[in-house]
Design an enzyme around this catalytic site. Structure first.
Site, PDB file in Angstrom:
ATOM      1  N   LYS A   1      57.168  42.165  75.036  1.00 38.04           N
ATOM      2  CA  LYS A   1      56.755  42.251  73.635  1.00 38.04           C
ATOM      3  C   LYS A   1      55.636  43.272  73.554  1.00 38.04           C
ATOM      4  O   LYS A   1      54.980  43.563  74.568  1.00 38.04           O
ATOM      5  CB  LYS A   1      56.227  40.882  73.182  1.00 38.04           C
ATOM      6  CG  LYS A   1      56.242  40.677  71.677  1.00 38.04           C
ATOM      7  CD  LYS A   1      57.537  40.070  71.195  1.00 38.04           C
ATOM      8  CE  LYS A   1      57.518  39.878  69.697  1.00 38.04           C
ATOM      9  NZ  LYS A   1      58.717  39.214  69.214  1.00 38.04           N
TER      10      LYS A   1
ATOM     11  N   GLY B   1      60.227  28.070  53.545  1.00 40.68           N
ATOM     12  CA  GLY B   1      60.229  29.520  53.734  1.00 40.68           C
ATOM     13  C   GLY B   1      61.606  30.091  53.417  1.00 40.68           C
ATOM     14  O   GLY B   1      62.527  30.009  54.219  1.00 40.68           O
TER      15      GLY B   1
ATOM     16  N   GLY C   1      62.684  33.248  52.989  1.00 47.95           N
ATOM     17  CA  GLY C   1      62.622  34.698  53.166  1.00 47.95           C
ATOM     18  C   GLY C   1      63.974  35.211  53.646  1.00 47.95           C
ATOM     19  O   GLY C   1      65.023  34.657  53.314  1.00 47.95           O
ATOM     20  N   ASN C   2      63.932  36.248  54.479  1.00 53.68           N
ATOM     21  CA  ASN C   2      65.184  36.869  54.939  1.00 53.68           C
ATOM     22  C   ASN C   2      66.095  35.868  55.638  1.00 53.68           C
ATOM     23  O   ASN C   2      67.286  35.804  55.352  1.00 53.68           O
ATOM     24  CB  ASN C   2      64.871  38.021  55.905  1.00 53.68           C
ATOM     25  CG  ASN C   2      64.217  39.172  55.182  1.00 53.68           C
ATOM     26  OD1 ASN C   2      64.585  39.486  54.061  1.00 53.68           O
ATOM     27  ND2 ASN C   2      63.220  39.782  55.795  1.00 53.68           N
ATOM     28  N   VAL C   3      65.543  35.089  56.557  1.00 54.43           N
ATOM     29  CA  VAL C   3      66.369  34.144  57.309  1.00 54.43           C
ATOM     30  C   VAL C   3      66.622  32.873  56.487  1.00 54.43           C
ATOM     31  O   VAL C   3      67.747  32.387  56.396  1.00 54.43           O
ATOM     32  CB  VAL C   3      65.719  33.773  58.660  1.00 54.43           C
ATOM     33  CG1 VAL C   3      66.605  32.805  59.427  1.00 54.43           C
ATOM     34  CG2 VAL C   3      65.468  35.015  59.495  1.00 54.43           C
TER      35      VAL C   3
ATOM     36  N   TYR D   1      66.758  32.271  53.335  1.00 49.50           N
ATOM     37  CA  TYR D   1      67.736  32.402  52.252  1.00 49.50           C
ATOM     38  C   TYR D   1      69.167  32.382  52.799  1.00 49.50           C
ATOM     39  O   TYR D   1      70.044  31.689  52.283  1.00 49.50           O
ATOM     40  CB  TYR D   1      67.484  33.704  51.464  1.00 49.50           C
ATOM     41  CG  TYR D   1      68.491  33.891  50.345  1.00 49.50           C
ATOM     42  CD1 TYR D   1      68.309  33.281  49.106  1.00 49.50           C
ATOM     43  CD2 TYR D   1      69.649  34.656  50.544  1.00 49.50           C
ATOM     44  CE1 TYR D   1      69.254  33.423  48.095  1.00 49.50           C
ATOM     45  CE2 TYR D   1      70.594  34.795  49.537  1.00 49.50           C
ATOM     46  CZ  TYR D   1      70.392  34.181  48.322  1.00 49.50           C
ATOM     47  OH  TYR D   1      71.334  34.313  47.331  1.00 49.50           O
TER      48      TYR D   1
HETATM   49  P1  NAD Z   1      60.223  36.592  55.920  1.00 46.72           P
HETATM   50  O1  NAD Z   1      58.852  37.166  55.876  1.00 46.72           O
HETATM   51  O2  NAD Z   1      61.336  37.322  55.267  1.00 46.72           O
HETATM   52  O3  NAD Z   1      60.199  35.116  55.262  1.00 46.72           O
HETATM   53  C1  NAD Z   1      59.194  34.203  55.448  1.00 46.72           C
HETATM   54  C2  NAD Z   1      59.042  33.430  54.131  1.00 46.72           C
HETATM   55  O4  NAD Z   1      58.143  32.337  54.338  1.00 46.72           O
HETATM   56  C3  NAD Z   1      58.461  34.274  52.997  1.00 46.72           C
HETATM   57  O5  NAD Z   1      59.267  34.131  51.838  1.00 46.72           O
HETATM   58  C4  NAD Z   1      57.070  33.668  52.783  1.00 46.72           C
HETATM   59  O6  NAD Z   1      56.642  33.734  51.422  1.00 46.72           O
HETATM   60  C5  NAD Z   1      57.298  32.242  53.217  1.00 46.72           C
HETATM   61  N1  NAD Z   1      56.099  31.506  53.608  1.00 46.72           N
HETATM   62  C6  NAD Z   1      55.025  31.928  54.336  1.00 46.72           C
HETATM   63  N2  NAD Z   1      54.152  30.914  54.502  1.00 46.72           N
HETATM   64  C7  NAD Z   1      54.689  29.832  53.899  1.00 46.72           C
HETATM   65  C8  NAD Z   1      54.278  28.486  53.739  1.00 46.72           C
HETATM   66  N3  NAD Z   1      53.117  28.045  54.243  1.00 46.72           N
HETATM   67  N4  NAD Z   1      55.093  27.646  53.056  1.00 46.72           N
HETATM   68  C9  NAD Z   1      56.257  28.063  52.547  1.00 46.72           C
HETATM   69  N5  NAD Z   1      56.697  29.334  52.662  1.00 46.72           N
HETATM   70  C10 NAD Z   1      55.930  30.201  53.325  1.00 46.72           C
HETATM   71  O7  NAD Z   1      60.517  36.297  57.458  1.00 46.72           O
HETATM   72  P2  NAD Z   1      61.943  36.045  58.125  1.00 46.72           P
HETATM   73  O8  NAD Z   1      62.440  37.303  58.701  1.00 46.72           O
HETATM   74  O9  NAD Z   1      62.798  35.266  57.201  1.00 46.72           O
HETATM   75  O10 NAD Z   1      61.508  35.119  59.362  1.00 46.72           O
HETATM   76  C11 NAD Z   1      61.184  33.754  59.152  1.00 46.72           C
HETATM   77  C12 NAD Z   1      60.719  33.147  60.471  1.00 46.72           C
HETATM   78  O11 NAD Z   1      61.755  33.263  61.432  1.00 46.72           O
HETATM   79  C13 NAD Z   1      59.495  33.842  61.092  1.00 46.72           C
HETATM   80  O12 NAD Z   1      58.721  32.872  61.757  1.00 46.72           O
HETATM   81  C14 NAD Z   1      60.112  34.793  62.114  1.00 46.72           C
HETATM   82  O13 NAD Z   1      59.209  35.062  63.176  1.00 46.72           O
HETATM   83  C15 NAD Z   1      61.285  33.945  62.604  1.00 46.72           C
HETATM   84  N6  NAD Z   1      62.386  34.747  63.151  1.00 46.72           N
HETATM   85  C16 NAD Z   1      62.983  35.686  62.389  1.00 46.72           C
HETATM   86  C17 NAD Z   1      64.046  36.440  62.927  1.00 46.72           C
HETATM   87  C18 NAD Z   1      64.758  37.479  62.094  1.00 46.72           C
HETATM   88  O14 NAD Z   1      65.856  37.915  62.500  1.00 46.72           O
HETATM   89  N7  NAD Z   1      64.236  37.869  60.950  1.00 46.72           N
HETATM   90  C19 NAD Z   1      64.470  36.219  64.244  1.00 46.72           C
HETATM   91  C20 NAD Z   1      63.838  35.218  65.000  1.00 46.72           C
HETATM   92  C21 NAD Z   1      62.793  34.480  64.438  1.00 46.72           C
END
Ligand code: NAD
Length: 357
Positions: A89, A189, A191-193, A195
């Protein structure tokens, strides 16, 4: 007495997070202002693959601890995802809104290039496809650059699919059912995942309760999937079958675990347990925890199907579906050995690493 006889007083080798890392590289470039750290935990299974996080760390110790913890987690994640990549990382110390420049990412790319393929960089929190494109101008050891240039693009839909597979395994193991119709899931949460996970769950007939600090994110899930909204901390004690943390890390701790009514925790967020003991606390309360790095591996699996010959989405999805089998294996062994699933996952990853060492 030589100072080397007292190795346990420094921030790196003696840090609990160091845990047998192979290599750390401290990168500085005065011209662009780059200050970055690359940590390579293990190359036993192949070149170390892991994202680059850009974050305004308060101090260097925080940056060191973060990169070491994240790097070891990548070794475990990649091993249990049955990938031929090791774990690494990197972190760039800086504010991703204020401090980005093309020169900064190019300088970082030159450091990655100097490792001649021992470390392969990709996106993480605070970095984007655009940043990967700039790194790519200096090195070929980068993944997750723009899809137009042959990369796998946004990993989130594949991550969500993997979480969905892991969640299904947990439901089957803990509740003895493989039909998700009417299953109640609280997703934190959107967000991207989060949803995309809601989409899979909705299509499978589940009922959703959603929370996000951004009201428009939950409004979208309410409109698209008929989800109910829970405000803030109300998400923890919902009367649901599954609690799915998909926001930030450390959401499972001594304050939140006693609130949970769900018999299952399965979500996408990285580092969900605030402390390793929180895994034991969940187990003691009869809550089946699907270890985060096992079921959120879809994104890195997706990256691994970026090949010289192009990206193969169908194979990436097929491989990601195997998260179900790995989760089942972990749950079965945890039950047999009466130990927390989080400890079992760590042990299984270590076993894979030492078997090939
Ligand atoms: P993202 O930033 O798109 O979504 C995160 C969402 O969580 C946002 O909408 C944010 O407003 C919300 N949020 C933050 N704090 C909050 C709280 N206290 N209560 C409620 N909502 C809250 O991120 P993502 O890409 O969807 O990733 C989500 C998680 O999954 C992260 O922890 C990331 O490290 C992990 N992850 C993501 C991927 C990937 O492919 N994107 C892969 C492995 C792990």
């Amino acid at each position: 007495m030589s100072k080397f006889e007292h190795p346990d007083d420094g921030p790196v080798f003696s840090s609990p997070a160091f845990d047998q890392h192979e290599q750390m590289i401290f990168c500085a470039d005065a011209k662009s202002g780059l200050r970055a750290i690359i940590a390579i935990h293990s190359t036993r299974l192949g070149p170390a693959l892991g994202g680059c996080r850009m974050w305004p760390y308060e101090n260097e110790t925080d940056a060191i601890t973060d990169v070491l913890r994240l790097s070891r987690a990548m070794s475990y994640k990649n091993a249990l995802a049955q990938l031929s990549t090791g774990g690494g990382k990197s972190v760039i110390i800086g504010d991703p809104v204020r401090d980005k420049s093309e020169a900064l990412f190019q300088a970082f790319g030159r450091f990655v290039e100097s490792l001649a393929g021992r470390y392969i960089v990709a996106e993480d929190v605070g970095t984007t496809v655009r940043d990967m494109n700039q790194i790519r101008s200096q090195t070929s050891h980068v993944m997750g650059f723009s899809a137009q240039q042959g990369s796998s693009g946004d990993p989130s839909p594949v991550t969500a699919y993997g979480v969905f597979c892991g969640l299904k395994a947990a439901v089957e193991f803990r509740l003895g059912r493989n039909d998700l119709t009417g299953l109640r899931v609280a997703v934190q949460g959107i967000g991207n995942v989060g949803y995309q996970l809601c989409k899979y769950l909705h299509e499978a007939g589940a009922k959703l309760i959603v929370s996000d600090i951004q009201r428009q994110a939950t409004a979208r899930a309410e409109a698209d999937f008929g989800a109910e909204h829970a405000a803030g901390a109300d998400i923890y004690d919902q009367d649901v079958d599954v609690f799915s943390p998909c926001a930030l890390g450390a959401e499972l701790n001594h304050r939140t675990i006693p609130l949970l009514k769900a018999p299952i925790v399965a979500g996408a967020a990285n580092n969900q347990l605030e402390r390793p003991e929180d895994g034991a606390d969940l187990a003691a309360r009869g809550i089946l925890y699907a270890p985060d790095y096992v079921i959120n591996a879809g994104g890195v699996i997706n990256l691994s199907y970026e090949r010289d010959s192009g990206y193969d989405r169908a194979q990436a999805m097929k491989h990601t579906a195997r998260i179900y089998d790995m989760a089942m294996k972990i749950f079965g062994r945890a039950e047999q050995e009466r130990r927390p699933t989080s400890d079992i996952a760590d042990d299984m990853a270590e076993e894979l690493l030492t078997a090939t060492g």
